[in-house]
Enzyme design. Sequence first.
Site, PDB file in Angstrom:
ATOM      1  N   HIS A  82       0.850  -1.203   0.000  1.00  0.00           N
ATOM      2  CA  HIS A  82       0.000   0.000   0.000  1.00  0.00           C
ATOM      3  C   HIS A  82       0.889   1.258   0.000  1.00  0.00           C
ATOM      4  O   HIS A  82       0.663   2.191  -0.774  1.00  0.00           O
ATOM      5  CB  HIS A  82      -0.903  -0.057   1.239  1.00  0.00           C
ATOM      6  CG  HIS A  82      -1.767   1.141   1.449  1.00  0.00           C
ATOM      7  ND1 HIS A  82      -3.144   1.088   1.387  1.00  0.00           N
ATOM      8  CD2 HIS A  82      -1.457   2.443   1.733  1.00  0.00           C
ATOM      9  CE1 HIS A  82      -3.632   2.304   1.617  1.00  0.00           C
ATOM     10  NE2 HIS A  82      -2.639   3.145   1.836  1.00  0.00           N
ATOM     11  N   GLU A  83       1.918   1.255   0.853  1.00  0.00           N
ATOM     12  CA  GLU A  83       2.798   2.430   0.944  1.00  0.00           C
ATOM     13  C   GLU A  83       3.680   2.564  -0.296  1.00  0.00           C
ATOM     14  O   GLU A  83       3.935   3.676  -0.772  1.00  0.00           O
ATOM     15  CB  GLU A  83       3.650   2.380   2.217  1.00  0.00           C
ATOM     16  CG  GLU A  83       2.870   2.325   3.527  1.00  0.00           C
ATOM     17  CD  GLU A  83       1.797   3.388   3.678  1.00  0.00           C
ATOM     18  OE1 GLU A  83       1.950   4.477   3.106  1.00  0.00           O
ATOM     19  OE2 GLU A  83       0.792   3.118   4.358  1.00  0.00           O
ATOM     20  N   HIS A 127       1.870   4.400  -2.827  1.00  0.00           N
ATOM     21  CA  HIS A 127       1.885   5.857  -2.609  1.00  0.00           C
ATOM     22  C   HIS A 127       3.114   6.495  -3.254  1.00  0.00           C
ATOM     23  O   HIS A 127       3.039   7.591  -3.801  1.00  0.00           O
ATOM     24  CB  HIS A 127       1.916   6.182  -1.114  1.00  0.00           C
ATOM     25  CG  HIS A 127       0.573   6.210  -0.448  1.00  0.00           C
ATOM     26  ND1 HIS A 127      -0.431   7.066  -0.826  1.00  0.00           N
ATOM     27  CD2 HIS A 127       0.077   5.506   0.593  1.00  0.00           C
ATOM     28  CE1 HIS A 127      -1.489   6.882  -0.044  1.00  0.00           C
ATOM     29  NE2 HIS A 127      -1.203   5.934   0.828  1.00  0.00           N
TER      30      HIS A 127
HETATM   31 NI    NI Z   1      -2.430   5.176   2.344  1.00  0.00          NI
END
Ligand code: NI
Length: 183
Positions: free
Chosen positions: A154-155, A158
């Site tokens: 998830h990171e 980003h």
């Molecule tokens: Ni996030």
Amino acid sequence: MLLPDIKILDEKDKLLRKVSANIEFPLSEETKKNIQDMITYLKMSQMDEYIEKYNLRAGMGLAYIQIGIPKRIFVIVEELEDKTFKDYILINPKIISHSEEMIYVGEGEGCLSVNREVEGIVPRYARITVESQDLDGNTFRIRVREDISIAFQHELDHLNGILFVDKIDSKNPYKNANKYREI
Ligand code: NI
């Protein structure tokens, strides 16, 4: 603990769509402080006392871009069974291998930049090995699994300007769920 003075960007902010750049060493004092602030914020967001006091949403990960700085750093704070916390600091990280098996969070992923309910699942690798640099610029490898593997991916997204909501087909938010393992 004092709540660090950081502002987390909302998904509407276009900066979140930027691909973050590699960061060079040595890290500035400002960068080191920002990393500590992100960790402290995440810790406090997982403690009832501070959730109530500051009206926080719980989160376990933050990418540097989420506080407005498009550099390739993210942090994860994992609450362990004995109620202590384990911090992960990843600088210039990249996935070097991953499992075949895919998993997803049954209740859906969350993000401190996405302030709304989002239905749907995001398939992620069950296990990944990541190569990264630490605060001193030393290279290390880390292998993570299950929820921490999902948090890392998830990171990492980003850092490439991608939000988890981008990966959900809103017309069919549970598409292919039966192909993957729910955690
Ligand atoms: Ni996030």
